[in-house]
Write a protein that holds these residues in place. Sequence first.
Motif, PDB file in Angstrom:
ATOM      1  N   SER A   1       0.835  -1.206   0.000  1.00 19.72           N
ATOM      2  CA  SER A   1       0.000   0.000   0.000  1.00 19.72           C
ATOM      3  C   SER A   1       0.864   1.247   0.000  1.00 19.72           C
ATOM      4  CB  SER A   1      -0.906   0.027   1.232  1.00 19.72           C
ATOM      5  OG  SER A   1      -1.837  -1.012   1.159  1.00 19.72           O
TER       6      SER A   1
ATOM      7  N   ASP B   1      -5.874  -0.264  -4.742  1.00 21.09           N
ATOM      8  CA  ASP B   1      -5.284  -0.983  -3.608  1.00 21.09           C
ATOM      9  C   ASP B   1      -6.294  -1.987  -3.064  1.00 21.09           C
ATOM     10  OD1 ASP B   1      -3.819  -1.891  -1.499  1.00 21.09           O
ATOM     11  OD2 ASP B   1      -3.595   0.042  -0.506  1.00 21.09           O
ATOM     12  N   GLU B   2      -6.095  -3.235  -3.358  1.00 19.32           N
ATOM     13  CA  GLU B   2      -7.004  -4.313  -2.959  1.00 19.32           C
ATOM     14  C   GLU B   2      -8.467  -3.976  -3.266  1.00 19.32           C
ATOM     15  OE1 GLU B   2      -6.338  -6.253   0.723  1.00 19.32           O
ATOM     16  OE2 GLU B   2      -4.250  -5.598   0.869  1.00 19.32           O
TER      17      GLU B   2
HETATM   18 MG   LIG Z   1      -2.299  -2.718   2.085  1.00 21.42          MG
END
Ligand SMILES: [Mg+2]
Lengths: 226, 203
Positions: free
Chosen positions: A40, A157-158
């Motif tokens: 991240s 991010d995810e």
């Molecule tokens: Mg992360």
Amino acid sequence: MIEFEHVTHRFGDRIVLTDISCRLSQQRIGIIGANGSGKSTLARMINGLANPTEGRVLVDGLDPAQHGREVRRRVSFLFSDPDAQIIMPTVGEDIAFSLRRHKLTHDELAARTEAIVDTVGLSGYIEHPAHLLSSGQKQLLALATVLVTEPDILVADEPTTLLDLRHTREIAGLLATLSQQVIVVTHDLDLIMDFERVLVIDDGRIVADGDPSECVHFYRRSMGVR
Amino acid sequence: MMAAAMIGVYRPGTSLLHRLPAGLKLFGLLLFTTALLVWRAPTTVAIGLAIIICLYALAGYSPRVLLTQVWPLRWIVVLLVPFQWWLGGWRSAVAIVGTLILAVAAAGLVSLTTRIVDLLAVLDRVLSPLRRVGVDPERISLLIALSIRVVPVMLDLVNTVREARRARGAERSLRAFATPVVVRTVGYSQRLGDALIARGIDD
Ligand SMILES: [Mg+2]
Ligand SMILES: Nc1ncnc2c1ncn2[C@@H]1O[C@H](COP(=O)(O)OP(=O)(O)O)[C@@H](O)[C@H]1O
């Protein structure tokens, strides 16, 4: 084109990223790695949400640490939690919020909204209260709000971590067809199998970089999964 | 809980009230509330109530919707009525509590029939003189939009924590409630802050 030049990042005296150097020019790039490995932080540096302690990042030659606004106009960011990304009460209003500085007429705004809602498969939901959507639909809305400004690069991010299988497939399908450069951090290894390039991050370093199947194989082995 | 989460959320419609310009509705709300405050009396409250009921009907809403708007006031009313009665007699109690309820009902009607973007556009205009003293009116209207947005999210969060607490058999523990609520609220506001930056709030 995204460039990392000897990027190191620390939180206090804890080193999160160590001397990262790479050039990201492929259209679809996946980033995988264990929880807490620094994915991240790496992704957030691309639009200046985090800045290197040492070294620098360049996006089309611009350093996000110095030219945050210009960079963020080119780079959109999709988070895991759409609830934190949706601001306005209805779907249409939230999309309009993204375009508030674009000086569009009422008709242009309506046309852009209509088009993007169609793209993400939410047509018919323009007047719908955003917080009453399912979490999958919320993520589709979040994607619409960051794509409607027509960025050059999308960092996610995810993006599918909180979604069911159907909406995961839907988001994956959309990401695969975008004309933008797409950088995706994910634990969903299927999501990145067709990508041009995958980076494996471990403990703040790039430990594998290349073809998805090789990198995923490497990652599984390093995690002790066969 | 669902009903509570619905307070003040715009509901699309085609009634006259939906079609009126947002500025006019806000001005009407201002007049209505001022009149209630100036002529504070049970008669005013009765007239105001009749107007509100008619307007809700005109907008196509059932009495239920009206009730939903004022339901959050129930505890204040329960506390305020005996207190005002004791302080100034029943007329004063009816006038003051009635004014409060009617003002909230009227404000609720405006937000039910007006898109937030339209409300914000009016606010931007009304607040634009502030620009001269260095205040950005768009920031203020964004802040208002955010507060409206945060309410349902917080209600959801509180509900989730309450259920989790029940599932673990700790219904009565205040700590088992407060700790996760605080932690999650901080987490949420950080993520919201990131998202705002990412969506170009500093432009
Ligand atoms: Mg992360
Ligand atoms: N704001 C912060 N303050 C201190 N440490 C942090 C902060 N954000 C992340 N970290 C730490 O940095 C490391 C990398 O985090 P992150 O980039 O979020 O990893 P990943 O996304 O791969 O799970 C983790 O060990 C995390 O605990």
